[in-house]
Design a protein around this motif. Structure first.
Motif, PDB file in Angstrom:
ATOM      1  N   LEU A   8      49.638  47.998  44.373  1.00  0.00           N
ATOM      2  CA  LEU A   8      49.895  46.470  44.013  1.00  0.00           C
ATOM      3  C   LEU A   8      51.396  46.622  43.765  1.00  0.00           C
ATOM      4  O   LEU A   8      51.954  45.404  44.614  1.00  0.00           O
ATOM      5  N   GLU A  21      52.112  36.448  42.408  1.00  0.00           N
ATOM      6  CA  GLU A  21      50.631  36.749  42.835  1.00  0.00           C
ATOM      7  C   GLU A  21      50.438  38.269  42.371  1.00  0.00           C
ATOM      8  O   GLU A  21      49.165  38.429  41.972  1.00  0.00           O
ATOM      9  N   GLU A  24      49.210  37.898  38.894  1.00  0.00           N
ATOM     10  CA  GLU A  24      47.987  37.448  38.721  1.00  0.00           C
ATOM     11  C   GLU A  24      47.038  38.522  38.969  1.00  0.00           C
ATOM     12  O   GLU A  24      45.990  38.389  38.308  1.00  0.00           O
ATOM     13  N   LEU A  25      47.151  39.358  40.009  1.00  0.00           N
ATOM     14  CA  LEU A  25      46.174  40.392  40.405  1.00  0.00           C
ATOM     15  C   LEU A  25      46.244  41.556  39.173  1.00  0.00           C
ATOM     16  O   LEU A  25      45.165  42.071  38.951  1.00  0.00           O
ATOM     17  N   THR A  34      36.268  43.720  35.849  1.00  0.00           N
ATOM     18  CA  THR A  34      36.732  44.078  37.328  1.00  0.00           C
ATOM     19  C   THR A  34      37.222  45.707  37.396  1.00  0.00           C
ATOM     20  O   THR A  34      37.897  45.896  38.553  1.00  0.00           O
ATOM     21  N   LEU A  67      40.551  46.722  45.582  1.00  0.00           N
ATOM     22  CA  LEU A  67      41.087  45.573  44.980  1.00  0.00           C
ATOM     23  C   LEU A  67      40.651  44.126  45.793  1.00  0.00           C
ATOM     24  O   LEU A  67      41.060  43.003  45.400  1.00  0.00           O
ATOM     25  N   VAL A  70      39.814  40.852  43.761  1.00  0.00           N
ATOM     26  CA  VAL A  70      40.780  40.160  43.131  1.00  0.00           C
ATOM     27  C   VAL A  70      41.517  39.632  44.222  1.00  0.00           C
ATOM     28  O   VAL A  70      42.217  38.709  44.067  1.00  0.00           O
ATOM     29  N   ALA A  71      41.785  40.473  45.331  1.00  0.00           N
ATOM     30  CA  ALA A  71      42.487  39.937  46.473  1.00  0.00           C
ATOM     31  C   ALA A  71      42.242  38.683  46.999  1.00  0.00           C
ATOM     32  O   ALA A  71      42.607  38.143  47.865  1.00  0.00           O
ATOM     33  N   ARG A  73      42.284  35.993  46.009  1.00  0.00           N
ATOM     34  CA  ARG A  73      43.213  34.875  45.716  1.00  0.00           C
ATOM     35  C   ARG A  73      44.369  34.955  46.603  1.00  0.00           C
ATOM     36  O   ARG A  73      44.994  34.233  47.019  1.00  0.00           O
TER      37      ARG A  73
END
Length: 138
Positions: A8, A21, A24-25, A34, A67, A70-71, A73
């Motif tokens: 990430l 971003e 947030e992730l 998660t 991921l 959560v990705a 988003r």
């Protein structure tokens, strides 16, 4: 630091996602529920890959499947990177990337979706030239 967090941070460093971003992730990765379960750990070496190649943009987004929850988003961000003509052509074929249900995609992957192309659009525009969009699991 976990492999997912390193990947990430590399995406942020490469400019594939913004700092906001990425933050947030990272926050979402630290939320209870998660963390990868045993089944999801098997996904750590697989990716959802989005490639766009046109005169206007060359985009390569590689999201580790671990991921992907959560990705989701990032779905609208990814869709925004695809040139307008390609988005219109894809919409004409019934594909709107901003409406992809990433949770359902994860369910399909967990049920044994094979690696390979999910989307392959190749357009020859007389004004803008060739536009190619590929989305695949690898």
């Amino acid at each position: 630091m976990s492999d997912e967090k390193s990947k990430l941070l590399q995406m942020v460093r490469d400019g594939k996602i913004s700092v906001e971003e990425g933050a947030e992730l990272l926050d979402a990765m630290d939320e209870p529920g998660t963390k990868p379960s045993g089944a999801e750990k098997e996904l750590k070496d697989r990716f959802l890959r989005v490639h766009v190649d046109s005169a206007e943009a060359k985009v390569n987004v590689n999201i580790p499947l671990s991921l992907l929850k959560v990705a989701s988003r990032l779905g609208n961000m990814i869709a925004g990177l695809i040139p307008g003509e390609a988005r219109r052509e894809m919409a004409g074929r019934g594909l709107d990337l901003s409406k992809i249900d990433f949770e359902e995609l994860m369910n399909l992957i967990n049920q044994g979706l094979e690696d390979g192309k999910l989307v392959d659009v190749d357009i020859e525009d007389p004004v803008k030239g060739r536009i190619r969009v590929e989305i695949y699991v690898e």
